[in-house]
Design a protein around this motif. Structure first.
Motif, PDB file in Angstrom:
ATOM      1  N   GLN A 193      63.972 -12.286  34.564  1.00 21.16           N
ATOM      2  CA  GLN A 193      65.030 -12.954  33.796  1.00 21.16           C
ATOM      3  C   GLN A 193      64.866 -12.696  32.296  1.00 21.16           C
ATOM      4  N   GLU A 194      63.617 -12.718  31.845  1.00 16.03           N
ATOM      5  CA  GLU A 194      63.338 -12.382  30.443  1.00 16.03           C
ATOM      6  C   GLU A 194      63.762 -10.944  30.143  1.00 16.03           C
ATOM      7  N   ASP A 195      63.477 -10.049  31.073  1.00 18.68           N
ATOM      8  CA  ASP A 195      63.806  -8.642  30.856  1.00 18.68           C
ATOM      9  C   ASP A 195      65.308  -8.390  30.929  1.00 18.68           C
ATOM     10  N   PHE A 196      66.011  -9.158  31.746  1.00 17.20           N
ATOM     11  CA  PHE A 196      67.457  -9.011  31.788  1.00 17.20           C
ATOM     12  C   PHE A 196      68.093  -9.504  30.492  1.00 17.20           C
ATOM     13  N   GLN A 197      67.435 -10.420  29.820  1.00 20.62           N
ATOM     14  CA  GLN A 197      67.905 -10.837  28.501  1.00 20.62           C
ATOM     15  C   GLN A 197      67.815  -9.668  27.517  1.00 20.62           C
ATOM     16  N   LEU A 198      66.799  -8.817  27.689  1.00 22.28           N
ATOM     17  CA  LEU A 198      66.675  -7.633  26.839  1.00 22.28           C
ATOM     18  C   LEU A 198      67.858  -6.694  27.058  1.00 22.28           C
ATOM     19  N   LEU A 199      68.280  -6.561  28.311  1.00 25.36           N
ATOM     20  CA  LEU A 199      69.454  -5.742  28.606  1.00 25.36           C
ATOM     21  C   LEU A 199      70.673  -6.250  27.850  1.00 25.36           C
ATOM     22  N   ASP A 218      53.171  -4.832  25.165  1.00 26.00           N
ATOM     23  CA  ASP A 218      51.745  -5.110  25.015  1.00 26.00           C
ATOM     24  C   ASP A 218      51.243  -5.533  26.387  1.00 26.00           C
ATOM     25  N   TYR A 219      50.467  -4.672  27.048  1.00 29.02           N
ATOM     26  CA  TYR A 219      50.082  -4.941  28.434  1.00 29.02           C
ATOM     27  C   TYR A 219      49.065  -6.077  28.559  1.00 29.02           C
ATOM     28  N   GLN A 220      48.467  -6.476  27.450  1.00 24.10           N
ATOM     29  CA  GLN A 220      47.545  -7.608  27.479  1.00 24.10           C
ATOM     30  C   GLN A 220      48.304  -8.937  27.460  1.00 24.10           C
ATOM     31  N   THR A 221      49.343  -9.010  26.644  1.00 22.03           N
ATOM     32  CA  THR A 221      50.096 -10.263  26.492  1.00 22.03           C
ATOM     33  C   THR A 221      51.450 -10.227  27.195  1.00 22.03           C
ATOM     34  N   GLN A 222      51.895  -9.014  27.608  1.00 14.37           N
ATOM     35  CA  GLN A 222      53.218  -8.805  28.204  1.00 14.37           C
ATOM     36  C   GLN A 222      54.362  -9.131  27.239  1.00 14.37           C
ATOM     37  N   VAL A 223      54.080  -9.070  25.963  1.00 15.82           N
ATOM     38  CA  VAL A 223      55.124  -9.280  24.957  1.00 15.82           C
ATOM     39  C   VAL A 223      55.923  -7.989  24.792  1.00 15.82           C
ATOM     40  N   ARG A 224      57.248  -8.106  24.800  1.00 18.20           N
ATOM     41  CA  ARG A 224      58.141  -6.978  24.581  1.00 18.20           C
ATOM     42  C   ARG A 224      58.656  -7.020  23.141  1.00 18.20           C
ATOM     43  N   THR A 225      58.638  -5.871  22.471  1.00 21.48           N
ATOM     44  CA  THR A 225      59.099  -5.801  21.088  1.00 21.48           C
ATOM     45  C   THR A 225      60.066  -4.639  20.938  1.00 21.48           C
ATOM     46  N   LEU A 226      61.245  -4.913  20.416  1.00 18.96           N
ATOM     47  CA  LEU A 226      62.254  -3.877  20.243  1.00 18.96           C
ATOM     48  C   LEU A 226      61.777  -2.848  19.222  1.00 18.96           C
ATOM     49  N   ARG A 227      61.841  -1.591  19.586  1.00 20.21           N
ATOM     50  CA  ARG A 227      61.479  -0.509  18.683  1.00 20.21           C
ATOM     51  C   ARG A 227      62.690  -0.116  17.823  1.00 20.21           C
ATOM     52  N   GLN A 228      62.425   0.689  16.793  1.00 17.72           N
ATOM     53  CA  GLN A 228      63.511   1.205  15.962  1.00 17.72           C
ATOM     54  C   GLN A 228      64.516   1.966  16.819  1.00 17.72           C
ATOM     55  N   SER A 229      64.008   2.765  17.773  1.00 16.95           N
ATOM     56  CA  SER A 229      64.904   3.524  18.642  1.00 16.95           C
ATOM     57  C   SER A 229      65.775   2.596  19.474  1.00 16.95           C
ATOM     58  N   GLY A 230      65.239   1.445  19.847  1.00 21.33           N
ATOM     59  CA  GLY A 230      66.031   0.458  20.569  1.00 21.33           C
ATOM     60  C   GLY A 230      67.168  -0.070  19.716  1.00 21.33           C
ATOM     61  N   SER A 231      66.874  -0.315  18.450  1.00 26.81           N
ATOM     62  CA  SER A 231      67.920  -0.779  17.528  1.00 26.81           C
ATOM     63  C   SER A 231      68.993   0.290  17.348  1.00 26.81           C
ATOM     64  N   ILE A 232      68.553   1.551  17.286  1.00 23.39           N
ATOM     65  CA  ILE A 232      69.507   2.651  17.140  1.00 23.39           C
ATOM     66  C   ILE A 232      70.406   2.733  18.369  1.00 23.39           C
ATOM     67  N   TYR A 233      69.811   2.587  19.552  1.00 22.59           N
ATOM     68  CA  TYR A 233      70.610   2.650  20.775  1.00 22.59           C
ATOM     69  C   TYR A 233      71.608   1.497  20.824  1.00 22.59           C
TER      70      TYR A 233
END
Length: 458
Positions: A101-107, A433-448
């Motif tokens: 559900q968290e990842d679908f929010q990223l979508l 971050d595979y230790q914390t499972q935190v997802r962070t938008l990259r610059q390329s993500g912002s461009i997309y």
């Protein structure tokens, strides 16, 4: 009368020179013809404005993932292979099974209209004939959630992974096992086809076959040319059977497969041996499957159910490979490149221009093209923005030329387990971050995200 023995006359020096000159002319003419018939296009990107692009209102933007690469906690042919081959283990991966559900929010934050993902067969049928109701329900919940968000799901039925019990029966190497996979496909299709209209039967049958049965990088980790060709043929045959079965259940759904098109170009364009090598590799990797889908024959075997078994063709495009008789046969990939090309973290060059040839190759199938994967491994996100802009610009150019391309799925939504390479390669628009499972938008993500927003306002 006995004929006298006649000793063959030795050619004179002038005759040898004539023969050699004639051979040289034939050689040069052959090479010139090959270079003209099969050009290797390169653009001067310094004079191109990649932000100048247009897309039809109906064009669909998406991202793609695969179950084993993100879900975590799997038990399948890959987890067994990871342990046996002493390679990095997938483990928790992105823990997507618990964080979907968290990842679908990223979508939704990216603004994509469609999402390609695969179902994990080993979760749904962990033992032959035993169906996991909880897994079936969770995938159903995921589909419902995507629909509520206005995101069209595209499901892949086989993306390199399957149950260990299927592998123990020799998987697709034994054609008698095809029915087991067909039964699984029918089971999940009947459950979800009321909400899912787009289906990929198989992801990259050539990669699955060659990497698993010749290069030894995928399970089962064998090296046999005969097995490689058998598996490739059986997987394509399985696709054809599934296509017709599923269309009987619901003829409205669109069904295709995802074809990896890697272009094999001669390393030395004046070397006929390099041309011969590239031609052979192009046929085995690309031509054999395209021919099977067009003609219903593959490696001398007739497969009538395969002919025309497509409502669309998925194109997974990443690069071209410069070939000679001495290509690497290990997972230490470090392919050559042209002097002006940039190497990606995966060890192959960025070559956006090749997307045109890939599209033209697949459009001979006379069905719409969905670009089901395109991306690059780039740990520091310095190359991915350029890679993304160039490939999206190429798609725009191809659309303006009249090519029937319906969608673009970036690989991938987030960093994930990259098969034989483990976690060393990062393809994500989101850093994980595979230790914390935190997802962070990259610059390329912002461009997309900006590309999608701009396209929707055109």
């Amino acid at each position: 009368m006995k004929r006298p023995y006649l000793k063959p006359r030795e050619p004179s020096g002038m005759e040898w020179w004539t023969y050699l000159s004639f051979a040289a002319v034939i050689y040069v003419a052959t090479i010139v013809s090959l270079r003209m018939l099969y050009p290797e296009k390169h653009l001067d990107w310094s004079i191109i404005d990649e932000t100048q692009r247009t897309f039809p209102e109906s064009f669909q933007w998406g991202v793609a993932t695969a179950s084993h690469q993100i879900e975590g906690g799997n038990s399948n042919n890959w987890t067994e292979f990871e342990t046996r081959s002493n390679i990095e283990e997938s483990g928790d991966a992105c823990d997507h099974w618990n964080r979907w559900q968290e990842d679908f929010q990223l979508l939704e934050e990216l603004g994509v209209a469609t999402y390609r993902f695969s179902l994990e067969w080993s979760r749904i049928e962990p033992e032959k004939g035993q169906w996991n109701a909880e897994a079936l329900q969770q995938y159903s919940d995921m589909i419902d959630d995507l629909c509520r968000r206005g995101i069209r799901p595209m499901i892949t039925l086989h993306h390199f992974s399957h149950p260990q019990w299927f592998e123990q029966r020799e998987g697709f190497l034994d054609k008698d096992n095809i029915g087991l996979w067909v039964h699984y496909c029918e089971k999940v299709f009947e459950r979800y086809c009321d909400r899912v209209t787009d289906w990929c039967t198989v992801n990259e049958p050539e990669v699955f076959s060659i990497m698993g049965y010749f290069m030894k990088m995928f399970p089962p980790g064998k090296r046999s040319l005969r097995s490689t060709l058998t598996v490739m043929r059986n997987v394509v045959q399985a696709h054809g059977i599934v296509y017709h079965r599923l269309k009987q259940h619901n003829p409205v759904c669109r069904i295709g497969l995802a074809k990896n098109v890697t272009l094999f170009d001669p390393l030395k364009r004046w070397n006929l041996l390099h041309w011969t090598t590239s031609a052979a590799l192009n046929f085995v990797w690309n031509g054999a499957i395209v021919r099977a889908l067009k003609k219903g024959t593959m490696f001398g075997k007739k497969m009538p159910l395969v002919r025309g078994s497509l409502d669309f063709i998925g194109l997974n495009y990443y690069t071209h490979v410069l070939t000679s008789p001495f290509l690497p046969q290990t997972n230490e990939v470090n392919f050559p490149k042209r002097s002006h090309e940039t190497m990606t973290d995966f060890g192959y060059p960025m070559y956006a221009e090749g997307l045109e040839r890939a599209v033209k190759m697949l459009e001979t199938l006379e069905v719409p093209i969905e670009i089901t994967e395109n991306g690059t491994a780039d740990q520091h996100d310095t190359l991915r923005p350029i890679h993304l802009q160039r490939h999206v610009w190429m798609v725009s150019e191809l659309l303006q030329q009249g090519h029937d391309i319906r969608s673009y799925y970036h690989w991938s939504l987030m960093d994930n387990f990259e098969w034989a390479e483990g976690y060393s390669l990062r393809f994500g628009l989101y850093h994980v971050d595979y230790q914390t499972q935190v997802r962070t938008l990259r610059q390329s993500g912002s461009i997309y995200r900006d590309i999608i927003n701009e396209a929707s306002q055109d």
